[in-house]
Design a protein around this motif. Structure first.
Motif, PDB file in Angstrom:
ATOM      1  N   LEU A  55     -12.368 -31.056 -38.669  1.00 55.15           N
ATOM      2  CA  LEU A  55     -11.726 -31.041 -39.983  1.00 55.15           C
ATOM      3  C   LEU A  55     -10.896 -32.298 -40.188  1.00 55.15           C
ATOM      4  CD1 LEU A  55     -10.873 -29.727 -42.648  1.00 55.15           C
ATOM      5  CD2 LEU A  55      -9.075 -28.519 -41.392  1.00 55.15           C
ATOM      6  N   ALA A  56     -10.139 -32.703 -39.164  1.00 54.44           N
ATOM      7  CA  ALA A  56      -9.225 -33.838 -39.349  1.00 54.44           C
ATOM      8  C   ALA A  56      -8.837 -34.436 -38.010  1.00 54.44           C
ATOM      9  CB  ALA A  56      -7.968 -33.377 -40.095  1.00 54.44           C
ATOM     10  N   TYR A  57      -8.322 -35.657 -38.087  1.00 58.42           N
ATOM     11  CA  TYR A  57      -7.724 -36.331 -36.941  1.00 58.42           C
ATOM     12  C   TYR A  57      -6.283 -36.679 -37.298  1.00 58.42           C
ATOM     13  CZ  TYR A  57     -12.545 -37.121 -35.337  1.00 58.42           C
ATOM     14  OH  TYR A  57     -13.838 -36.968 -34.928  1.00 58.42           O
ATOM     15  N   PHE A  58      -5.419 -36.637 -36.292  1.00 54.26           N
ATOM     16  CA  PHE A  58      -4.042 -37.094 -36.441  1.00 54.26           C
ATOM     17  C   PHE A  58      -3.796 -38.160 -35.378  1.00 54.26           C
ATOM     18  CE2 PHE A  58      -3.416 -32.426 -37.642  1.00 54.26           C
ATOM     19  CZ  PHE A  58      -3.507 -32.674 -39.005  1.00 54.26           C
ATOM     20  N   PHE A  59      -3.253 -39.310 -35.775  1.00 55.50           N
ATOM     21  CA  PHE A  59      -3.007 -40.335 -34.761  1.00 55.50           C
ATOM     22  C   PHE A  59      -2.021 -41.398 -35.243  1.00 55.50           C
ATOM     23  CE2 PHE A  59      -6.986 -41.404 -37.031  1.00 55.50           C
ATOM     24  CZ  PHE A  59      -6.686 -42.640 -37.571  1.00 55.50           C
ATOM     25  N   ASP A  60      -1.316 -41.985 -34.259  1.00 59.60           N
ATOM     26  CA  ASP A  60      -0.588 -43.234 -34.463  1.00 59.60           C
ATOM     27  C   ASP A  60      -1.503 -44.400 -34.126  1.00 59.60           C
ATOM     28  OD1 ASP A  60       1.759 -42.051 -35.276  1.00 59.60           O
ATOM     29  OD2 ASP A  60       2.683 -42.075 -33.294  1.00 59.60           O
ATOM     30  N   GLU A  61      -2.296 -44.234 -33.070  1.00 56.45           N
ATOM     31  CA  GLU A  61      -3.273 -45.233 -32.665  1.00 56.45           C
ATOM     32  C   GLU A  61      -4.614 -44.520 -32.499  1.00 56.45           C
ATOM     33  OE1 GLU A  61      -1.886 -47.196 -29.141  1.00 56.45           O
ATOM     34  OE2 GLU A  61      -0.088 -47.989 -30.114  1.00 56.45           O
ATOM     35  N   ASN A  62      -5.613 -44.974 -33.250  1.00 57.17           N
ATOM     36  CA  ASN A  62      -6.916 -44.304 -33.235  1.00 57.17           C
ATOM     37  C   ASN A  62      -7.657 -44.682 -31.962  1.00 57.17           C
ATOM     38  OD1 ASN A  62      -9.106 -42.805 -34.042  1.00 57.17           O
ATOM     39  ND2 ASN A  62      -9.891 -44.365 -35.437  1.00 57.17           N
ATOM     40  N   ARG A  63      -7.574 -43.812 -30.971  1.00 58.43           N
ATOM     41  CA  ARG A  63      -8.102 -44.119 -29.645  1.00 58.43           C
ATOM     42  C   ARG A  63      -8.814 -42.896 -29.071  1.00 58.43           C
ATOM     43  NH1 ARG A  63      -3.827 -45.853 -27.695  1.00 58.43           N
ATOM     44  NH2 ARG A  63      -4.244 -48.083 -27.461  1.00 58.43           N
ATOM     45  N   ILE A  64      -9.938 -43.156 -28.363  1.00 61.32           N
ATOM     46  CA  ILE A  64     -10.674 -42.117 -27.646  1.00 61.32           C
ATOM     47  C   ILE A  64     -10.869 -42.608 -26.215  1.00 61.32           C
ATOM     48  CG2 ILE A  64     -12.719 -40.634 -27.639  1.00 61.32           C
ATOM     49  CD1 ILE A  64     -13.295 -41.718 -30.496  1.00 61.32           C
ATOM     50  N   ARG A 124      -5.764 -39.978 -30.225  1.00 61.85           N
ATOM     51  CA  ARG A 124      -5.799 -39.175 -31.442  1.00 61.85           C
ATOM     52  C   ARG A 124      -6.056 -37.701 -31.120  1.00 61.85           C
ATOM     53  NH1 ARG A 124     -11.589 -41.260 -33.945  1.00 61.85           N
ATOM     54  NH2 ARG A 124     -12.969 -39.766 -32.897  1.00 61.85           N
ATOM     55  N   SER A 125      -5.494 -36.844 -31.960  1.00 59.60           N
ATOM     56  CA  SER A 125      -5.736 -35.407 -31.843  1.00 59.60           C
ATOM     57  C   SER A 125      -6.782 -34.994 -32.867  1.00 59.60           C
ATOM     58  CB  SER A 125      -4.448 -34.621 -32.064  1.00 59.60           C
ATOM     59  OG  SER A 125      -3.522 -34.862 -31.024  1.00 59.60           O
ATOM     60  N   GLU A 126      -7.521 -33.948 -32.540  1.00 61.27           N
ATOM     61  CA  GLU A 126      -8.642 -33.511 -33.373  1.00 61.27           C
ATOM     62  C   GLU A 126      -8.461 -32.046 -33.754  1.00 61.27           C
ATOM     63  OE1 GLU A 126     -13.548 -33.714 -33.207  1.00 61.27           O
ATOM     64  OE2 GLU A 126     -12.375 -33.715 -31.354  1.00 61.27           O
ATOM     65  N   VAL A 127      -8.675 -31.751 -35.030  1.00 60.23           N
ATOM     66  CA  VAL A 127      -8.608 -30.382 -35.529  1.00 60.23           C
ATOM     67  C   VAL A 127     -10.027 -29.886 -35.767  1.00 60.23           C
ATOM     68  CG1 VAL A 127      -7.763 -28.852 -37.351  1.00 60.23           C
ATOM     69  CG2 VAL A 127      -6.389 -30.823 -36.631  1.00 60.23           C
ATOM     70  N   LEU A 128     -10.372 -28.778 -35.117  1.00 55.53           N
ATOM     71  CA  LEU A 128     -11.711 -28.212 -35.239  1.00 55.53           C
ATOM     72  C   LEU A 128     -11.688 -26.926 -36.050  1.00 55.53           C
ATOM     73  CD1 LEU A 128     -12.926 -28.578 -31.536  1.00 55.53           C
ATOM     74  CD2 LEU A 128     -13.374 -30.130 -33.448  1.00 55.53           C
ATOM     75  N   MET A 129     -12.737 -26.710 -36.826  1.00 55.54           N
ATOM     76  CA  MET A 129     -12.887 -25.457 -37.551  1.00 55.54           C
ATOM     77  C   MET A 129     -13.570 -24.425 -36.655  1.00 55.54           C
ATOM     78  SD  MET A 129     -13.788 -26.812 -41.402  1.00 55.54           S
ATOM     79  CE  MET A 129     -15.153 -27.878 -40.944  1.00 55.54           C
ATOM     80  N   ALA A 130     -13.693 -23.219 -37.150  1.00 53.37           N
ATOM     81  CA  ALA A 130     -14.257 -22.142 -36.328  1.00 53.37           C
ATOM     82  C   ALA A 130     -15.690 -22.440 -35.902  1.00 53.37           C
ATOM     83  CB  ALA A 130     -14.202 -20.820 -37.098  1.00 53.37           C
ATOM     84  N   ASN A 131     -16.411 -23.223 -36.707  1.00 54.76           N
ATOM     85  CA  ASN A 131     -17.799 -23.545 -36.370  1.00 54.76           C
ATOM     86  C   ASN A 131     -17.920 -24.760 -35.451  1.00 54.76           C
ATOM     87  OD1 ASN A 131     -17.140 -25.615 -38.089  1.00 54.76           O
ATOM     88  ND2 ASN A 131     -18.732 -25.184 -39.595  1.00 54.76           N
ATOM     89  N   GLY A 132     -16.798 -25.288 -34.987  1.00 52.03           N
ATOM     90  CA  GLY A 132     -16.804 -26.411 -34.063  1.00 52.03           C
ATOM     91  C   GLY A 132     -16.819 -27.765 -34.720  1.00 52.03           C
TER      92      GLY A 132
END
Length: 717
Positions: free
Chosen positions: A78-87, A67-75
């Protein structure tokens, strides 16, 4: 023959064939025992061996979809984008008890055998040929990993996935060949690490780290015995054993794992008994949102995603980029400032609510960088429940970035006419007799394609009561229509419309070229153009930056899992007008704030600022566009121009009939705010001013640079 016996006969046949193949691969001397059966089935050990020889020696592997992660300016996320929710995690980030549990139930001899577990295969063969209690698998962890990897590499190709899972000899031979190759190139620890990261644990959780977070709100490193046993038991059949949907089945399967760990002396009987007493608490289950719906700032999030889909460093096509976003494990650092966004949103919502028959937006852009500082709208919740004021449309953006409609911007467009005229050599001292009402019938003007003229009667009236002979300063201060129409026609429609385009103005309901569409429409200077509010902030930020235009951007960096930085979208900052011209427009708009219609919108601290009001025909929309050297902002209130009720009764008007006076003398139903119907008193004083006051309170008061006499024409303001 009973169905169960038929199924069992098929399982026996498959098991015997696989035993023969395993014998070939393992060099087992009893392979001769397999030949008679193989002959009956039209298969020989030589054919099996030949099939293996013809396969590639290695299987390409990669980091599993992450999954990809979107961060705001404060770290903050904000959101995740994924086909498969994996870390993905490393093996040392996975609790030893989790590794033990997974190996105990799937392949307890993993560290003792090679790619194939002959004993396990023989055990499964015996079980499957003598028992009606179901089949057992004899695949090693390496073989299982190969199968998972092949399925994962298929992506969304359903036929590929079907082939990768097909119960065929060819498929099994391919997996065995790849397993042998992997065991020669990877260590056992590396294979186990990959297995635990790629395995599906049900309920949308891919990989052991996400499974730990999803089911227990913990990490893979902190899993306890009962938690690890539960997760290990899911891999065999993650849907049937899903504890969220089938708690009893899942607990039984967990206990099977615990019993197996006890048999293998990995845990004591006392530990096993204690672990079995632990219940599954469904309150610990957490879900990870995929995408922008339900996030704190869904429309900023959507703007980020749409920006990524246009970012060439993520792939050659939109499909490639979407695949990278959803599977590439990217970290997207944005410039979204929650504090400023919250301020802008609050000020908008204080005036117009989501269920009101109005639309309001407030957009802020940093001059010289293009950074979007705020993008607020009166319908801030993304969704389909229109009765609650939800929408999927970004009310500030153009269609390519999620917008659906534009709004006439009124007299804010007069700044573009002034800029074009100054660029052509006209000065701010230019004087016209701007009578109260003027008819421009047959008046000639230049377009980009040659000379044209006004067809038929076109009578224009001044809206503020200021008439007579005046210069550009006074005309802007009181938004005198007949001054700017004359200025536009003398300058030529082509330079005026091209100026708006250079500054970034975009149509709000179509992707058509603004020059092509409006070069023959003289009402352009009066703001008859339906534009996206964000693009107006972009344009006014160009004045604030001394003539340097920057495309709006929201992403700072894009980082891959291995810490490589991909090229983030550029603001493509470039000079589109001379600094002298920009300073001239700024000086003119500063006069609007001190001596004209913008006085009510001026910030409380009296700092240097410039701006322009805008009110369209029928008062259907009111605007305020302004800036300081630090920030440009544009606020807007409009009727929802997709829904125009036409009932004249006073009761109907209170419920949103704007036929007579637009927003003028209208009380907003949800907030009780009374609207005057002016850009300064409504969009300016009620939204722009308090937002700017909050944003600028800790920033220094910066002076604008004065334009030269060649721009002012020596006029004495």
């Amino acid at each position: 023959m009973p169905v169960s016996r038929k199924r069992r006969f098929g399982n026996v046949t498959y098991s015997i064939i696989m035993f023969g193949i395993v014998s070939v691969l393992s060099g087992v001397l009893i392979a001769g025992l397999f030949i008679p059966v193989a002959g009956l089935l039209g298969l020989s050990t030589k054919a099996a061996a030949d099939g293996l020889t013809n396969l590639p020696a290695e299987m390409a592997t990669a980091t599993p979809p992450t999954r990809s992660e979107v961060l705001m300016a404060n770290g903050k996320t904000l959101a995740y984008f994924f086909d498969e929710n994996r870390i993905p995690v490393t093996l040392d980030q996975i609790a030893p008890v989790m590794r033990q549990a997974q190996l105990a139930i799937e392949d307890h001899r993993f560290y003792e055998h090679g790619a194939l577990d002959l004993k396990g295969t023989l055990r499964a063969l015996v079980h499957n040929t003598t028992s009606d209690s179901g089949t057992q698998g004899g695949s090693s962890i390496t073989q299982q990993y190969v199968k998972m990897e092949l399925v994962t590499q298929c992506g969304k190709d359903a036929n590929c996935v079907k082939d990768a899972k097909a119960p065929t000899i060819d498929r099994k031979i391919r997996e065995l060949r790849y397993a042998i190759a992997l065991e020669q190139t990877l260590t056992k620890d590396q294979i186990l690490e990959r297995y635990l990261n790629i395995a599906y644990y049900g309920d949308g959780a891919y990989g052991v780290e996400e499974a730990a977070q999803h089911y227990y709100g913990t990490t893979a490193a902190e899993l306890t015995l009962p938690q690890a046993a539960m997760l290990a038991g899911l891999v065999q059949n993650p849907d049937a054993n899903n504890p969220v949907k089938n708690k009893g089945v899942a607990l039984n399967r967990r206990d099977v794992v615990i019993n197996r760990m006890t048999e293998l002396n990995l845990i004591t009987a006392t530990q096993a008994a204690a672990a079995k007493k632990v219940k599954f608490n469904q309150d610990d289950v957490t879900s990870t949102r995929n995408g922008c719906v339900g996030t704190e700032y869904p429309f900023l999030c959507d703007y980020v995603r749409r920006t990524l889909l246009k970012t060439e460093s993520l792939g050659a096509t939109v499909e490639d980029r979407a695949n990278m976003i959803n599977r590439g494990g990217l970290t997207i650092q944005t410039a979204i400032d929650p504090k400023t966004q919250d301020i802008a949103q609050q000020k908008v919502s204080d005036v117009v609510g989501p269920t009101d028959p109005l639309i309001s937006t407030m957009n802020m852009i940093q001059p010289g960088t293009g950074l979007i500082v705020a993008m607020a709208q009166s319908r801030p919740v993304m969704g389909s429940n229109t009765k609650k004021g939800e929408t999927y449309w970004n009310l500030a953006a153009d269609p390519s970035m999620g917008g659906i409609q534009g709004y006439q911007a009124g007299s804010t467009f007069k700044a573009f006419t002034a800029a074009a005229a100054l660029e052509q050599g006209t000065t701010l001292s230019q004087r016209y007799n701007a009578r109260a009402s003027m008819n421009y019938k047959d008046r000639g003007y230049d377009t980009c394609d040659g000379r044209s003229r006004v067809l038929g009667n076109w009578r224009v009236g001044n809206s503020t009561g200021k008439n007579g002979v005046m210069d550009m300063y006074r005309a802007a201060a009181y938004s005198v229509n007949n001054y700017f129409v004359q200025l536009e026609l003398d300058t030529g429609m082509c330079p005026v419309v091209q100026m708006a385009q250079k500054l970034g103005v975009k149509l709000g309901s179509t992707d058509r070229d603004i020059v092509d569409y409006y070069q023959r429409i003289p009402s352009f200077t009066l703001g008859s153009v339906e534009v996206s509010p964000l693009s107006m902030a972009e344009a006014y930020a160009t004045f604030a930056a001394g003539g340097v235009h920057c495309s709006p951007i929201i992403i700072d960096t894009i980082t891959t899992p291995d810490d490589n930085n991909l090229a983030a979208p550029s603001a493509n900052c470039e000079r589109v007008m001379s600094k002298d011209v920009a300073d001239g427009v700024t000086d003119m708009l500063a006069y609007v704030m001190t001596d004209g219609t913008g006085k009510r919108a001026a910030t409380s601290d009296g700092r240097p600022q410039a701006g322009k009001t805008g009110t369209i025909s029928g008062n259907e929309a009111v605007w305020f566009a302004g800036f300081t050297p630090e920030i440009a902002g544009v606020s807007m209130i409009s009727i929802d121009n997709r829904k125009k009720p036409f009932i004249k009764s006073s009761a109907a008007r209170r419920n949103g009939d704007f036929r007579s006076n637009g927003v003028k003398h209208y009380t907003v139903p949800s907030t009780g705010v009374y609207l005057n119907g002016s850009g300064s008193a409504d969009a300016g004083e009620k939204i722009w001013k308090p937002t700017m006051d909050a944003y600028l309170q800790d920033l220094p008061k910066t002076e604008f640079e004065q334009p030269p006499a060649s721009i002012t024409g020596g006029v004495n303001k």
